[in-house]
Design an enzyme around this catalytic site. Structure first.
Site, short mmCIF file in Angstrom:
data_model
loop_
_atom_site.label_atom_id
_atom_site.label_comp_id
_atom_site.label_asym_id
_atom_site.label_seq_id
_atom_site.Cartn_x
_atom_site.Cartn_y
_atom_site.Cartn_z
N HIS A 80 44.34 48.02 43.99
CA HIS A 80 44.84 47.54 42.70
C HIS A 80 45.76 46.33 42.86
CE1 HIS A 80 48.29 50.42 43.48
NE2 HIS A 80 48.97 49.46 42.86
N ASP A 217 42.26 53.50 47.57
CA ASP A 217 43.02 52.37 47.03
C ASP A 217 43.45 51.44 48.16
OD1 ASP A 217 44.41 50.69 45.38
OD2 ASP A 217 45.51 52.27 44.35
N SER A 654 53.58 49.71 46.03
CA SER A 654 52.12 49.76 46.14
C SER A 654 51.67 48.91 47.31
CB SER A 654 51.47 49.24 44.85
OG SER A 654 51.68 50.11 43.78
#
Length: 718
Positions: A80, A217, A654
């Site tokens: 992402h 991810d 992240s």
């Protein structure tokens, strides 16, 4: 030498929760016993050396975290985090979002989205005495804000005299301390590999912030520099950056109970906020955001339906809005079922009681505590009034305002320009303007603006901005048809929808803007003086707040120290380390127990063949055939996908490298669980869990599904 507040704040760490805290690297030697007890095998002192292993391999993407994993500048982060670059390289004919992408050679790598950066931290210095000088300490309001900004710009300019570097001066503990961070700013960033959406976004928004999770991810960039090793703009002649350190991939997989730590750049936490800030946030700010975000998502869905090119243009924005939408709603739900405000209020009253119990403390802190409460109330009232005004303005108006402000600021010497409009900021501004090509559509933008301006105009006239209304040709009480016509006139009267036309305005003078008949340019010119006035009012309030808030934090640190408790600084986008262990948990909401790991069996179980749960055919076949190679976990008897750990992370983490006790890469942090994300405000030792994608799942996909053998060899995984 006077001890810094960071040092004083952590002297009594023994009573703090073992896993709580986003620690600055220089703090780690002071919690060495706790790190060793949790399982760290490295010397904690080595973690403070930002240019040595492993910190030297950790980088920022300016919103996400990442790590070097090869001597050829290969960077691993979350899917992402590279999503916008994938979207901007996708077309209806070549949909990289859906199908994934592997560059089999350097020549096949694609330019990342405009403005993409890799920031490599080189130095961190305490510069408090150079920012809050004795002269600055006497100032208040805008004068204080201006003086601090001037000192920051002076330091940054000196730091950035070293070409190719980006320097910032960050505030800690509400402005009590300031640190200068020097980073190599790598501007040529290229997309190397992402798995298909059916892996990298498996579960989509349904599974976002949820457990059990089965999302791959991960994604890869490569950092490029000029042949002499300097930061440079994109060029076919550039070469891969050679980092001083790269992370080693763990040869042995992790298991429940193992030590794990994450190194990255968390964005913001709010654990030192006052009770009134908590109440305003959860009673107004977050609910307003959730409502507006849900409405925006519905509009984008309606306006892009049936048009794949439009959907791809807005894919990155939709993903970002969805993420924050669910995050904020999860916090609201957790808050509603907690006694957080009551506890925060009690703690604040205890602090004030402690202050008032001693004449010296009362003289030093009491007035500022009262003052900060009043200033926060003033700030929050303004934020509430201006929410709709700020939320859904036409993007071309925002662009035009930026361009006109830039034109005015460039008439001044660089040192006198407003921060954000100096020479150092031009690449960011230019990339933002260029990025509209693949992220903007007039029809969609007008629909979003129409909806939110209706909400703005529904407010009492006294709460609206007269200059804004006049510039856009709108007014309180106008009908939907009249508002739509006013917006149509603006969009029809502009050429800023054309990329080449937008680029021209980057180099124009204020007189060019003032003589323009372009509708959005005219509006930007008309709003300029009102914008400057509003900015000055905000800075007056900010200067007063900074002074009072700093005093509040100084009192809080002293109070907590008197109770033998540690006070670490809230996250602020700078490098932090958090540590803990791999662990499942009891899930009180439904009485179930969450295991620490999920496996590829769950991918098969969730796969529907449509929408968010559509795993690639090649992956499904490999799972069914048990074609797992060396990536089988000996206990699980299959390939692990994601794992839970007790790490204290937030947005910005992240892509953070999850490291084992020896500092080897074992996965990537990418999410938290919905009932624990309120830890941004209120850390809960029992509930807090973050989610990592397991390195073994990444490597298995790359080897057995995507056949990315060249990258596996480069990382030493073969």
């Amino acid at each position: 030498m006077k001890k810094s507040l960071l040092a004083l704040a952590i002297m009594s760490i023994s009573s703090a929760h073992a896993d709580e805290g986003m620690w600055m690297p220089q703090q780690l030697p002071q919690i060495a016993k706790q790190l060793k007890a949790a399982g760290l095998k490295l010397d904690p002192n080595t973690l403070t050396r930002l240019t040595e292993f492993p910190a030297g391999a950790i980088v920022s993407l300016g919103g996400c975290s990442a790590s070097f994993v090869s001597p050829q500048g290969l960077v691993v982060t979350n899917h992402h985090c590279v999503y916008n670059s994938v979207a901007q390289n996708s077309t209806p004919e070549r949909d990289l979002l859906a199908n994934g992408f592997v560059a089999r050679s350097l020549g096949e790598e694609l330019p990342a989205a405009p403005g993409s950066r890799v920031f490599v931290t080189k130095e961190v210095l305490n510069v408090t005495d150079k920012i809050v000088t004795p002269e600055v300490a006497k100032l208040s309001g805008k004068a204080r804000s201006d003086a601090i900004e001037k000192n920051q710009k002076t330091l940054v300019a000196a730091c950035e005299a070293d070409p190719g570097h980006r320097c910032t001066v960050s505030s800690f503990y509400g402005g009590l301390e300031f640190y200068q961070i020097k980073q190599l700013e790598i501007r040529d960033v290229r997309l190397v590999h992402v798995p298909p959406a059916g892996v990298g976004k498996f579960g989509g928004d349904t599974d976002n912030w949820m457990w059990p999770r089965h999302t791959g991810d991960y994604g890869f960039y490569r950092a490029y520099v000029s042949k002499d090793g300097k930061a440079a703009d994109y060029s076919k002649d550039n070469v891969p950056y050679v980092p001083k350190h790269v992370l080693k991939l763990a040869k042995e997989g992790v298991k429940e109970g193992d030590f794990v730590m994450a190194m990255g750049y968390p964005g913001r936490t709010n654990r030192h906020r006052l009770p009134s800030e908590v109440q305003f946030t959860f009673d107004h700010a977050y609910p307003s955001f959730v409502k507006a975000s849900g409405e925006t998502l519905a509009i984008i869905d309606r306006e892009t339906k049936g048009n794949k090119d439009l959907a791809l243009k807005y894919a990155g924005q939709v993903a970002s809005i969805n993420n924050y939408y669910k995050n904020r709603q999860g916090m609201i739900d957790s808050y509603a079922n907690s006694d957080f405000l009551q506890r925060k209020t009690a703690e604040h009253e205890q602090l004030k009681t402690w202050i008032n119990a001693d004449a010296k403390r009362k003289a030093e802190y009491a007035d500022d505590i009262t003052k900060v409460e009043h200033l926060i109330a003033e700030r929050d009232a303004g934020a509430k009034r201006d929410f709709h005004y700020g939320y859904g303005q036409p993007r071309l108006l925002t662009t035009a305002r930026t361009l006109y402000r830039l034109a005015n600021e460039t008439q001044k010497p660089d040192a006198d320009r407003k921060s954000g409009y100096q020479v150092r900021d031009l690449p960011r501004i230019k990339s933002g303007v260029a990025g509209l090509v693949r992220t903007f559509d007039p029809k969609v933008d007008k629909a979003i603006a129409m909806h939110h301006l209706k909400n703005y105009l529904a407010q009492p006239a006294a709460e609206q901005k007269a200059a804004f209304n006049a510039a856009l040709g709108i007014r309180a009480g106008m009908s939907d048809a009249e508002l739509s016509a006013a917006l149509d006139k603006l969009y029809a009267g502009t050429k800023l929808t054309d990329a080449a036309e937008r680029d021209k305005w980057l180099d124009k003078k204020p007189a060019d803007f003032q003589g323009s008949s372009d509708a959005f340019i005219k509006a930007a010119v008309a709003l300029y003086e009102a914008d400057l006035k509003a900015e000055a009012e905000e800075e007056e309030l900010a200067g007063k707040l900074q002074q009072a808030y700093g005093s509040y934090m100084k009192a809080k640190i002293a109070y907590m120290k008197s109770k033998g408790r540690a006070v670490y600084p809230d996250a602020n986008g700078t490098l932090r380390v958090t540590y803990g262990n791999i662990a499942g948990r009891d899930h009180g909401a439904d009485g179930s127990t969450w295991t620490a790991f999920t496996t590829v069996k769950g991918v098969l179980a969730k796969h529907t063949g449509t929408g968010e749960f559509d795993a690639p055919k090649a992956q499904l076949e490999a799972i069914k055939a048990k074609d797992f190679g060396k990536y089988v976990d000996p206990k699980l008897k299959t390939v692990p996908v994601n794992f839970l750990a007790t790490l204290d992370i937030t947005g910005g983490n992240s892509g953070s490298a999850a490291l084992n006790a020896k500092g080897e890469l074992v996965g990537l942090a990418f999410d938290g669980t919905l009932d624990s994300i309120i830890s941004d405000w209120d850390f809960n030792q029992a509930n807090t869990r973050d989610i990592q994608v397991d390195l073994r799942y990444m490597l298995w996909n790359m080897k057995h599904v995507d056949k990315a053998d060249n990258l596996l060899k480069e990382m030493g995984a073969e």
